[in-house]
Each structure stands twice: as C-alpha cells, then as structure tokens.
Write a protein that holds these residues in place. Structure first.
Motif, PDB file in Angstrom:
ATOM      1  N   SER B 107      10.803   3.793 -11.031  1.00 27.87           N
ATOM      2  CA  SER B 107      10.716   2.801  -9.977  1.00 27.87           C
ATOM      3  C   SER B 107       9.958   1.563 -10.452  1.00 27.87           C
ATOM      4  N   GLY B 108      10.112   0.476  -9.738  1.00 29.85           N
ATOM      5  CA  GLY B 108       9.398  -0.755 -10.062  1.00 29.85           C
ATOM      6  C   GLY B 108      10.261  -1.976  -9.799  1.00 29.85           C
ATOM      7  N   TYR B 109       9.598  -3.110  -9.596  1.00 25.85           N
ATOM      8  CA  TYR B 109      10.312  -4.360  -9.352  1.00 25.85           C
ATOM      9  C   TYR B 109      10.585  -5.051 -10.685  1.00 25.85           C
ATOM     10  N   LEU B 111      11.813  -7.796 -11.599  1.00 25.80           N
ATOM     11  CA  LEU B 111      11.542  -9.215 -11.807  1.00 25.80           C
ATOM     12  C   LEU B 111      10.061  -9.498 -12.020  1.00 25.80           C
ATOM     13  N   LEU B 112       9.213  -8.537 -11.658  1.00 22.80           N
ATOM     14  CA  LEU B 112       7.774  -8.733 -11.857  1.00 22.80           C
ATOM     15  C   LEU B 112       7.381  -8.202 -13.229  1.00 22.80           C
ATOM     16  N   GLU B 116       1.851  -7.375 -12.803  1.00 21.93           N
ATOM     17  CA  GLU B 116       2.028  -7.792 -11.405  1.00 21.93           C
ATOM     18  C   GLU B 116       2.373  -6.606 -10.501  1.00 21.93           C
ATOM     19  N   TRP B 119      -0.736  -4.648 -10.046  1.00 21.05           N
ATOM     20  CA  TRP B 119      -1.684  -5.461  -9.275  1.00 21.05           C
ATOM     21  C   TRP B 119      -1.360  -5.383  -7.783  1.00 21.05           C
ATOM     22  N   MET B 120      -0.083  -5.555  -7.473  1.00 25.14           N
ATOM     23  CA  MET B 120       0.314  -5.541  -6.069  1.00 25.14           C
ATOM     24  C   MET B 120      -0.067  -4.218  -5.405  1.00 25.14           C
ATOM     25  N   PHE B 121       0.226  -3.119  -6.082  1.00 29.15           N
ATOM     26  CA  PHE B 121      -0.113  -1.831  -5.474  1.00 29.15           C
ATOM     27  C   PHE B 121      -1.626  -1.679  -5.324  1.00 29.15           C
ATOM     28  N   LYS B 152       8.415  -8.286 -18.308  1.00 30.68           N
ATOM     29  CA  LYS B 152       9.076  -7.978 -17.042  1.00 30.68           C
ATOM     30  C   LYS B 152       9.456  -6.496 -17.039  1.00 30.68           C
ATOM     31  N   ARG B 168      -0.125   3.087 -12.051  1.00 30.69           N
ATOM     32  CA  ARG B 168      -0.142   2.828 -10.615  1.00 30.69           C
ATOM     33  C   ARG B 168      -0.875   3.939  -9.863  1.00 30.69           C
TER      34      ARG B 168
END
Ligand SMILES: Nc1ncnc2c1ncn2[C@@H]1O[C@H](COP(=O)(O)OP(=O)(O)OP(=O)(O)O)[C@@H](O)[C@H]1O
Ligand SMILES: [Mg+2]
Lengths: 287, 336
Positions: B107-109, B111-112, B116, B119-121, B152, B168
């Motif tokens: 899993s993961g975004y 584009l980030l 990042e 960091w978001m989590f 990325k 994470r």
C-alpha cells in the motif's frame, strides 16, 4: 484547542494536503495550469452550443435566459467536483492505494478526512467557476450586476451551498463503504438528478408539479436561485421561487442544509457500522 | 492485572453476501456458498510487554483476529478488549494506542515520496514534528530505505514498499503493534533486520506489546515469548515455545524421505501414530514424511506399508521435537 477540535483539524489538514498533492502532482505544473483553464472554457463552449440548439428549435432568443443557464451551469461545476471528490475517496484508498485500512484505524475522524480529501477538488472547481464566469462576461456577453452590499448574503449562501454539497457527498461516501468499485454510476447519476431537479438548466417551473416539489426539497435549488439573484440583473424568468425574498431563501437553504448535514452523519455512521460488521471496510474487489 | 489484549469467546462468521440478483445456476466461481466460521471460541490474554505469536496455516483465522483487534471488523459474538477498551463499543481510544502492518501488501500513495507517506501517517497520530522527523530518519536508516527517502513510492520495489510500511507502523510509537506476517516475501537480510528490530523494540522499552502472525515456524520460535497455534478458527494450544516442545517430548518424532508415495491415507488412524505430515518434492520425486508416534512400535508397520507401495526409503531419522512437530501433532499437517 479542545482535543476533539484538534483531532478534526489534523484530519482535515492532512487529508486536504494529500488531496492537493494528488490532484496537482499528476502532471507537470504548467500542464496542470493549462488544463485547469482550458477545461472550463471548453465547458462554456458546450453551453453555447446547447443554447444555440435550443434557440433554433424553440425559437427563443432571450439573453436573460442564456445568462440564467450560464450561471447555473458555472456553479454546477461545484456539484460534480465535490460529489466526485467525496465519493472517490473510499473507493480509491481501498482499491487502488490500499491505504484505507491504515487511515481508518488511525486516530482521526474519518468523516472529516473525507471532507479534507474533497477540499482540493472544491478549490479546483472554484477556479473553474471563476474562469467560466469571467469568460462568459468577456466573450459571451453575459451581463452581471453585483451589488456589494449583498456580498455577505452571497458569501453565506456560498458557504451553505458547499456545506450542503459536502453533506450530500458524505452520504454517498457512507453508501460507498458498502459497495464495490464498479458503482461509479452513483457519483455520476446523482449530479445528473440535481442537474434536472434543481433548476440548473431550466427554471423549476419548466418541470411538472411533482418534480418541482422534489426540487424544493433539495437545498441546492435555493443556492442556485439565490446565487443567480445576486449575480444577475433582475429578469422576468419565472423560477417558481419568486414569492420568497432573499433572506427567506437563505433561511430555507440553511434549514435544508442542516437536515442534509444530520442525514450525512446518520448515513455515514450506518454505512461504516454495516461495513465493519460485514468485513467490507478494507475489502478489495478484483473484478 | 490488566491485559494489553484480551478476548472472550470470540466468534466471527462471514456470511456470503446476499446478491441482489441471484444467478440461476451458481456454477460460477464466486465466494463459497454458506457461512464461513473464521474464528470460534477464541479466548486469549496477552500481557503488556509480551511478543505474542499466532501460528497457523492459510485460512486459520489469523488476519481475521488481527482485524477485529484493530477495529476494522466487528466480532459476530464474544468480546475483545485492547488496552482495556472494547473493540466494538470504544474504538477511538484503541486507535490512539495501536498500529498495524501487514506484510506482502504494497500500500501507499505512489505520487508521494516515501518520506511524505510516512510523515502524513505520523501526523494523523499527532506525533510532534521534531519527534516524527527524528524517528523517520532513524527508521529509514534501520530498514535500509535511507537512499529511497525522497523517491516517489511508485518507483519502489514491492519489498521496499513493505519496508516503508514497517516504518509506518513504528513511527507512531504505538503501545500495541499488530504485525500480520511482517516478513512475507522479503529477502533473508531484510527479514533478519525486521526480526531483530521488532524483538529489540519490545524488549528494550517498557509497556510495548506486539501481536505477530506468521507462517514461519522458525520466526515464531525465535521471536515470540508465547505462541498460540490456531487452525480452523480455534486456538489449539497457547504457551511458550519451550513448553510447547516439552509437551510432545514424550512422543517420538521420526522423519523419513522416500520415493514419491501415491497415497498416505493408510497412515491415518494407524495404531500408535498420533499424527503425521507428508510433503511431496516433485523435482526430486520424493516424499518427506514426519510422524509423531506414541512410541517406536509402529515404525515397522510404517516401513512395511511404504515398501508395499514399491517405494524405496532414502533415509529414516529419529529426532528431537521442533515447533513444527508440535504443530503437526496438533494440526495434522505441516505449515509450508
Ligand atoms: N471478508 C471475508 N469474507 C468472507 N470470508 C472471509 C473474509 N475474510 C476472511 N474470510 C474467511 O475466513 C477464514 C480465515 O481467514 P483469515 O484471512 O483470517 O486467515 P489467515 O489465517 O490470515 O490466513 P493466511 O495465512 O492465508 O493469511 C478463511 O476461510 C477466509 O476464507
Ligand atoms: Mg492472513
């Protein structure tokens, strides 16, 4: 800040950041800008085409009616973008990024997270609306008549309109907890319903009686009506809402928005509960 | 004493989803008809500070249990408490104290960047910026992602994404961490690093608890303070690896390698055979057998029934019980 407010704020802030990163970073910045400008202008041309066809068939040439349609359609950009923005969050996080389970079990408000994710879509839509309106005024002869004294009521209607749209979007998100990815139809069909019933393309009075009642039950109708009253010069179009003054319309918008907000909480909680019970929160559907 | 995790008579049944439009002839390959009991009568108590392992074959119910404890899934009946809160009634305070990582999933975004994403989590959990930054740096170095910190996520290999997900899990410094097959599909080195880090993390700090699931016997044996063996949704045994082994020490364990056997059904119910597992090695045209016997008397019966199939015996060895043997004696088949 109280701890509940802190939790909602961090949910919104980081979701909005994420949404913006994803909406703006899929391509080069200049291409993103070009796309953001071209798209609404292309939309405006489609409107002109539609109006021309109507004019030829129905043989009416009422510039007021064109302005009415034009402004309605411009603001309708918010509807599609916001509803799609809220609806696609669960679908894409669950199926595509597979991050939903981790976001869901983190100490945030998932409701607020979805609102945050849609925020960038609303911002992009706002830009598109401004461009569409400016293009209409400069190139298509749409006449605006704006009274600065009415700015506060315009702003209030605007905030309530978005608030109500987001509430409807959250209802859809609550439903999408339970549905698989091939239900995009929902995000496309619902705006279609609003397009017809909320007096966007033609005034409410063009609809049969029962359909007018439906339209009066949807807060967006009041938002569109009030927005047009505040932006356009007085006209003779019969909207079916003429006997209300601006403040009454605003009150109707407020009341119906609150109802939709409460409904969104109920539907969202219910969808979440049912999905958690059925094991569907983080399902992936490989078909 | 309060337990970090406690379950009482936990039951989870998956009902097949009701189809709005039923197909006339249900020959298509869809979800299996009829309800599946993923967990039944699961009662466990995991103490604060424990590294607790769930060991079981595919479909045993390990992930289902983790999902219930992580507040992703509701139990059908029974109770589960995490950090003293009921998972069904009080999910929010649980979420502040837990985190979860499941291996083999990427899993993961895209584009980030990796940094990042993490960091978001960390910000979802309200980790103060300075602390989050220091932790991310340290964890990236530990898990060998340092030179991928600004890459990325879409450019990462699946193993690298999995390591990012480990970061994470740790970056929020949870009190209770759930690891669902954390080393699945990772190379030997990466698995080693993760196992060492996980063990160190629980043991060098007070008040940290980990619930880990695994297929790998060695991993469970090496890492866990206690292990629950789970099969068909039921916990068959729960003890320290040492005690589990001791439990079958009075039994006799035999290993054999023979020419491929057509059938092993004759061993089922053979007098003196408590349980056995058979694994075919297609490349070498052999079958490996492990028998858990009450004593040595059935060995001659076993050998003659192998020979009666015309199969040659390559080797025969009596051995000390391993955790795998414990598993075979309870589940009736091996893990891998
Ligand atoms: N969402 C679901 N819907 C229907 N059945 C499910 C669902 N999730 C799990 N099951 C069933 O519950 C049982 C337990 O599944 P679970 O994923 O917990 O096993 P597991 O021990 O994690 O297996 P593995 O080692 O393969 O990961 C299986 O029989 C599975 O088919
Ligand atoms: Mg599993």
């Amino acid at each position: 800040m109280s701890s509940a407010a802190r939790i909602h704020w961090r949910s919104f802030k980081w979701a909005a950041w994420l949404g913006w990163e994803m909406d703006s970073n899929w391509t080069e910045p200049w291409l993103f800008m070009v796309y953001s400008v071209i798209k609404p202008i292309a939309g405006a041309f489609i409107l002109v085409l539609m109006y021309t066809v109507f004019a030829l068939i129905g043989q009416f040439r009422d510039p007021d009616l064109f302005s009415y349609i034009y402004v309605g359609n411009a603001f309708f950009i918010f509807v599609g973008n916001t509803l799609f923005g809220t609806f696609q969050v669960i679908q894409s996080d669950r199926e595509w990024y597979q991050t939903l389970r981790y976001t869901y079990i983190s100490p945030i408000s998932y409701y607020t997270y979805i609102v945050g994710r849609a925020a960038s879509k609303v911002a992009v839509a706002a830009l598109a609306v401004v461009i569409t309106l400016a293009f209409g005024a400069l190139a298509l002869g749409v006449r605006f008549e704006i009274n600065l004294a009415q700015l506060p009521i315009f702003a209030a209607a605007f905030v309530l309109g978005l608030f109500c749209l987001v509430s409807i979007g959250i209802c859809l998100a609550g439903i999408s907890f339970m549905t698989a990815k091939h239900t995009h139809g929902l995000a496309e069909g619902i705006p279609g319903i609003f397009y017809v019933f909320c007096g966007v393309l033609f005034p409410l009075t063009a609809l049969p009686e029962w359909a007018q009642s439906v339209g009066r039950g949807i807060p967006l109708t009041y938002w569109f009506d009030l927005t047009r009253r505040l932006l356009l010069p007085p006209n003779t179009i019969s909207t079916g809402l003429g006997f209300f003054n601006d403040y009454e319309i605003l009150a109707l918008l407020l009341a119906s928005s609150l109802i939709f907000f409460l409904m969104s909480i109920g539907i969202f909680k219910l969808g979440e509960f049912l999905a958690r019970r059925a094991g569907k929160i983080d399902m992936t559907t490989s078909y | 004493m309060d337990f970090a995790i406690e379950t009482k008579d936990l039951l989870r049944i998956f009902k097949p989803s009701r189809k709005l439009f039923k197909r006339k002839n249900p020959n298509g390959n869809g979800a299996p008809e009829g309800p599946v009991t993923a967990l039944e009568n699961v009662t466990t108590q995991i103490r604060e500070g424990e590294l607790f392992g769930l060991l079981g074959p595919n479909g045993a119910g390990k992930t289902t249990l983790i999902k219930i404890l992580c507040t992703l899934l509701l139990p059908t009946a029974g109770h589960a408490y995490v950090a003293g809160y009921d998972v069904a009634k009080d999910p929010f305070p649980i979420r502040e104290k837990i985190n979860m990582v499941s291996g083999g999933e990427t899993s993961g975004y895209g584009l980030l960047t990796t940094r990042e994403n993490i960091w978001m989590f960390s910000q979802f959990y309200g980790v103060p910026s300075k602390v989050a930054k220091a932790r991310i740096d340290e964890l990236f170095k530990t898990f060998g992602l340092w030179d991928k910190r600004d890459a990325k996520v879409r450019t990462l290999s699946s193993g690298q994404r999995q390591k990012m997900n480990m970061v994470r899990g740790f970056v929020t410094d949870p009190e209770i961490l759930f690891l669902d097959e954390p080393t699945l599909g990772l190379d030997v080195n990466a698995s080693r690093v993760i196992r060492d880090y996980v063990m160190g993390w629980v043991r060098r700090q007070k008040g940290k608890t980990i619930l880990l699931t695994t297929h790998y016997m060695m991993e469970a044996d090496e890492m866990c303070d206690r292990i629950a063996i789970i099969d068909h949704g039921r916990i068959l045994a729960c003890d320290t690896p040492e005690n589990l082994r001791r439990g079958i020490r009075k039994d006799t364990t035999f290993r054999l390698e023979v020419d491929t056997l057509k059938s092993t059904s004759m061993f089922t119910g053979m007098r003196g055979v408590k349980n056995f597992s058979a694994k075919n090695d297609i490349a070498n045209n052999t079958t490996s057998l492990t028998f858990i016997l009450e004593d040595e008397s059935p060995v001659s019966d076993i050998l003659s029934s192998i020979q009666s199939q015309g199969s040659k015996i390559h080797y025969l060895q009596k051995s000390e019980p391993t955790l795998e043997d414990v598993f075979i004696s309870m589940v009736g088949r091996g893990l891998e």
